[in-house]
Design a protein around this motif. Structure first.
Motif: not given
Length: 401
Positions: A1-27
């Motif tokens: 069964x597929x698994x779901x995780x929330x991933x955070x990717x920081x901005x290349x500019x340290x003072x800015x917000x990073x982005x959030x995404x959903x990661x789906x892993x299957x097989x």
């Protein structure tokens, strides 16, 4: 069964917000999809893969992070349901197919469509409209819940129920109308995209604009506010100074005060454009204005007053946080003075006009800026006047204190 995780990717500019995404892993194959939310690195717990609210977070940011957490939970719930359906079907599927099903579901109902539209607006830089729509959507969700609203259920009955909900929760007619107009704008976009048929759902709710009661305080209250000793309360002192600065500058709005630059003062004249209307305003610089500016150290800032402190770092959020903080302090001061109405920055604008009118200054000079039925009428009056007449009127009003 597929698994779901929330991933955070920081901005290349340290003072800015990073982005959030959903990661789906299957097989053993991972795919990611952005969900439109952003947070700072210190607001992300890597070990638990979740958004946190750090101690000392201000009220505005706390509310934003709570909305992000709720939104993430909704998205994960939606993906989990898709995976469960695919598993129950007995057919083989891939992580890419999960994402495809998730994306197609984003416009399956009104709430999903609103989220998708807001995400698109943020991506193309229309943050102000996105913010307006987000506030409206959150209000609607408080009424309906986080569950999806099928398009066929977006009808006049639903909107009447929402209007009743707003009224029962103490929302004034103009604010209710504001929410309805925003919902209507988003609904009309969906109709244009042929996502639904037009059912005229807003035909039975109020979408007009009532005249608001003028929020002015007496002249003696302005004097008492000016003379109040707030030396032991720096935040309240700043709030009072911002109010008085607004009054001295003919009711300048808070956003214009926050973004005033030192270069806007030339040869004893303050010149700026209103953020709301782009109207060019010219004000003679008076000593009372300079006295307020001299109280604050802004030597390392291009701004005149200490409201935007981190230049270039999400200045809109800083302005909103400052506005909330200033108005909160003003309300406390208003209670201390025994005022019958909540004291906010906007009261300064109404008070200037009220005092001007009581002193028989011509209506054309004050332009009834706080009483005209439309902003365009105000602009027509102000545009046709000799600014020296307005400056004399302003000097007279300041001199009454």
């Amino acid at each position: 069964m597929a698994t779901v995780k929330i991933k955070f990717r920081p901005s290349i500019v340290s003072s800015k917000e990073g982005t959030l995404s959903i990661q789906i892993i299957h097989n053993r194959i991972a795919r990611q999809i952005g969900i439109g939310y952003k947070v700072f690195p210190h607001e992300w717990d890597r070990s638990r893969s979740e958004v946190i609210i750090p101690p000392g977070t201000d009220e505005l940011r706390r509310a934003h992070l709570t909305t992000v957490k709720n939104g993430i939970n909704e998205n994960v719930f939606a993906v989990d349901n898709i995976i469960k359906r695919l598993e129950l079907s007995g057919n083989r599927y891939t992580s890419a197919q999960v994402i495809e099903a998730y994306l197609s579901a984003q416009t399956d109902g009104f709430v999903s469509y609103m989220r998708s539209l807001i995400h698109q607006l943020n991506q193309i830089g229309k943050n102000r409209t996105a913010g307006t729509y987000t506030t409206t959507m959150n209000s609607f969700i408080r009424f309906y819940g986080i569950k999806e609203v099928p398009w066929e259920q977006v009808d006049a009955k639903l909107m009447v129920r929402y209007e009743v909900f707003l009224k029962e929760n103490g929302i004034c007619p103009n604010t209710s109308s504001y929410y309805m107009r925003n919902l209507r704008a988003m609904y009309n976009r969906a109709v244009e995209c042929e996502l639904t048929f037009h059912r005229n759902p807003f035909r039975d709710v109020y979408t007009g604009v009532d005249k608001t009661v003028k929020r002015a305080i007496p002249q003696d209250a302005i004097k008492r506010l000016r003379d109040l000793n707030l030396n032991s309360r720096p935040s309240a002192d700043l709030a009072r100074d911002i109010f008085m600065f607004s009054f001295y500058t003919r009711g300048m709005s808070f956003i214009d005060i926050a973004f005033l630059r030192k270069e806007d003062i030339q040869n004893g004249i303050l010149s700026y454009r209103r953020k709301k209307t782009n109207q060019h305003i010219v004000v003679k610089w008076e000593k009372q204005m300079q006295e307020i500016v001299d109280k604050y150290d802004t030597v390392n800032s291009p701004y005149l007053l200490p409201l935007i402190k981190n230049v270039g770092q999400d200045e809109r959020r800083q302005y909103l946080t400052a506005a909330h903080r200033i108005n909160r302090n003003l309300k406390t001061i208003g209670k201390q003075l025994g005022l019958s109405m909540p004291l906010t920055c906007y009261v300064a604008r109404h008070t200037w006009a009220s005092i001007a009118k009581s002193k028989n200054i011509p209506i054309s000079v004050i332009s009834e800026a706080m009483g005209h039925d439309s902003e365009s009428t105000t602009r027509i009056y102000l545009a046709s006047l000799d600014t020296s007449v307005i400056d004399k009127a302003n000097k007279l009003i300041i001199g009454l204190l």
